[in-house]
Write a protein that holds these residues in place. Structure first.
Motif, mmCIF file in Angstrom:
data_model
loop_
_atom_site.group_PDB
_atom_site.id
_atom_site.type_symbol
_atom_site.label_atom_id
_atom_site.label_comp_id
_atom_site.label_asym_id
_atom_site.label_seq_id
_atom_site.Cartn_x
_atom_site.Cartn_y
_atom_site.Cartn_z
ATOM 1 N N MET A 39 52.502 43.892 6.912
ATOM 2 C CA MET A 39 53.059 42.650 7.460
ATOM 3 C C MET A 39 53.813 42.902 8.762
ATOM 4 S SD MET A 39 54.279 40.358 4.188
ATOM 5 C CE MET A 39 55.387 41.561 3.510
ATOM 6 N N ALA A 69 47.458 40.068 3.485
ATOM 7 C CA ALA A 69 48.526 40.576 4.353
ATOM 8 C C ALA A 69 48.687 39.712 5.601
ATOM 9 C CB ALA A 69 48.242 42.028 4.735
ATOM 10 N N ALA A 73 52.082 37.794 6.579
ATOM 11 C CA ALA A 73 52.724 38.124 7.857
ATOM 12 C C ALA A 73 52.904 36.881 8.718
ATOM 13 C CB ALA A 73 51.891 39.171 8.600
#
Length: 171
Positions: A39, A69, A73
């Motif tokens: 992230m 991910a 993020a």
């Protein structure tokens, strides 16, 4: 609270615990520490690609762990995500860009960002400027596509607060 905060808590309290497991993929799993590292790295790459809070970004990925991910993020940065089912993106959603690992032609995508091996690297340092992570409970963070009654994809928006309230239902 940001919907990603509980994941970051686990990254500190149980860094070696499995965060995501996807059998028959490569890799098959990532730990909480690795997920945080992904992230951090993806956040930097997103900002370097001029993605910003308030934008809507479609994700069309074959790599399941990278897909998750990227969602996390971007949500951490206040960027709304939508997972695309096909290269034909809904016209009714103001998508700023699509992030993909596939070589396909997208419809209704003003910009395509291709991932490469750099996206899968870990960074143990979050962005230095904490303001990037300041999102509000009522900020839109995720759009889920449904088939709709006409067969055309329709989007249902979720705020940070809505997702945080839904997570305990899955325990």
């Amino acid at each position: 609270m940001n919907v990603v905060d509980p994941i970051l808590y686990h990254a500190r309290s149980s860094p070696n615990a499995i965060a995501i497991c996807t059998p028959r993929t490569d890799p098959e799993s990532v730990t909480y520490a690795e997920l945080e590292g992904l992230m951090n790295n993806i956040g930097r790459i997103a900002l370097s690609n001029d993605l910003a809070r308030g934008q809507i970004v479609a994700i069309y990925m074959n790599d399941t762990i990278l897909h998750i991910a990227i969602i996390l993020a971007l949500m951490r940065l206040g960027i709304t995500t939508v997972s695309a089912w096909s290269p034909v993106l809904p016209k009714d959603i103001a998508i700023s860009a699509v992030i993909t690992d596939a070589s396909v032609k997208f419809e209704n995508a003003p910009r395509v960002i291709f991932t490469d091996k750099m996206w899968k690297q870990f960074s143990d340092k979050p962005l230095a400027d904490e303001r990037f992570y300041q999102v509000g409970a009522d900020d839109l963070c995720r759009i889920v596509l449904t088939s709709g009654t006409t067969g055309d994809a329709k989007g249902i928006g979720y705020t940070q607060k809505m997702l945080i309230e839904r997570i305990p239902r899955f325990d």
